[in-house]
Every structure is written in structure tokens, then in C-alpha cells.
Design a protein around this motif. Structure first.
Motif, mmCIF file in Angstrom:
data_model
loop_
_atom_site.group_PDB
_atom_site.id
_atom_site.type_symbol
_atom_site.label_atom_id
_atom_site.label_comp_id
_atom_site.label_asym_id
_atom_site.label_seq_id
_atom_site.Cartn_x
_atom_site.Cartn_y
_atom_site.Cartn_z
ATOM 1 N N LYS A 170 0.846 -1.182 0.000
ATOM 2 C CA LYS A 170 0.000 0.000 0.000
ATOM 3 C C LYS A 170 0.887 1.239 0.000
ATOM 4 O O LYS A 170 1.827 1.348 0.798
ATOM 5 N N CYS A 171 0.603 2.178 -0.909
ATOM 6 C CA CYS A 171 1.343 3.432 -0.956
ATOM 7 C C CYS A 171 1.076 4.204 0.342
ATOM 8 O O CYS A 171 -0.064 4.303 0.792
ATOM 9 N N GLU A 172 2.139 4.737 0.918
ATOM 10 C CA GLU A 172 2.010 5.466 2.182
ATOM 11 C C GLU A 172 1.266 6.792 2.023
ATOM 12 O O GLU A 172 0.633 7.262 2.958
ATOM 13 N N LYS A 173 1.318 7.374 0.818
ATOM 14 C CA LYS A 173 0.666 8.670 0.600
ATOM 15 C C LYS A 173 -0.796 8.539 0.187
ATOM 16 O O LYS A 173 -1.675 9.146 0.799
ATOM 17 N N CYS A 218 0.933 9.091 -7.232
ATOM 18 C CA CYS A 218 1.244 10.272 -6.405
ATOM 19 C C CYS A 218 2.147 11.234 -7.162
ATOM 20 O O CYS A 218 2.864 10.840 -8.078
ATOM 21 N N ILE A 266 0.313 -0.933 -4.913
ATOM 22 C CA ILE A 266 1.311 -0.846 -5.982
ATOM 23 C C ILE A 266 2.228 -2.066 -5.914
ATOM 24 O O ILE A 266 2.297 -2.753 -4.899
ATOM 25 N N ARG A 309 8.611 4.141 -6.474
ATOM 26 C CA ARG A 309 7.690 5.275 -6.315
ATOM 27 C C ARG A 309 6.305 4.908 -6.799
ATOM 28 O O ARG A 309 6.146 4.114 -7.713
ATOM 29 N N CYS A 310 5.329 5.539 -6.203
ATOM 30 C CA CYS A 310 3.946 5.315 -6.596
ATOM 31 C C CYS A 310 3.640 6.146 -7.838
ATOM 32 O O CYS A 310 3.851 7.368 -7.839
#
Length: 76
Positions: free
Chosen positions: A57-60, A75, A65, A71-72
Motif C-alpha cells: 500500500k502506498c504510504e501517501k 502520487c 502498488i 515510487r507510486c
């Protein structure tokens, strides 16, 4: 004389039954597990064979992903 109808029946059986039921499932939505090489769907979070984690899960933004991405792409 009986050989020709037998060949025709076997050929018809092959093309009607065998070819009809054969699956060509390569629709592009499958990839391979990095650990065991099992075919997996792109939306799987874990490999069903070896339980290797495939998504995070993307932190932002919270979207799932690929575990190997740095990197996502959703975002900024």
C-alpha cells in the motif's frame, strides 16, 4: 475401406472437442511470481502458491502498488 471414415471421425472429434475446450488464457493480465515463477493475476496481493507478497500500500495515497516499485505512479 473403413479406415477413411475412422480417420474422419477421429479428426472431427479432435477439432470439435479438444480444440473447443483448450483455453488460450493469455490475455495479458497475468505475470510471474518473483519467488516461485507461478502464473499470477496482476491484481493479486500475494502469490497463491508460495504466499510471496506482491503488492504494498502506498504510504501517501493508499493505493496498492507493485512491491518492486520505488515510487507510486499515482502520487506526485
Amino acid at each position: 475401406m473403413m479406415l477413411i471414415p475412422l480417420i474422419i471421425v477421429v479428426a472431427l472429434f479432435y477439432f470439435i472437442i479438444i480444440k473447443k475446450n483448450s483455453c488460450n488464457c493469455d490475455d495479458g493480465s497475468f505475470s510471474k511470481c518473483n519467488k516461485c515463477g507461478n502464473n499470477i493475476r496482476d491484481d493479486y496481493i500475494y502469490c497463491p502458491k508460495c504466499r510471496e507478497k506482491l503488492k504494498k500500500k502506498c504510504e501517501k495515497c493508499g493505493k496498492m502498488i507493485d512491491i518492486t516499485w520505488r515510487r507510486c505512479p499515482f502520487c506526485e
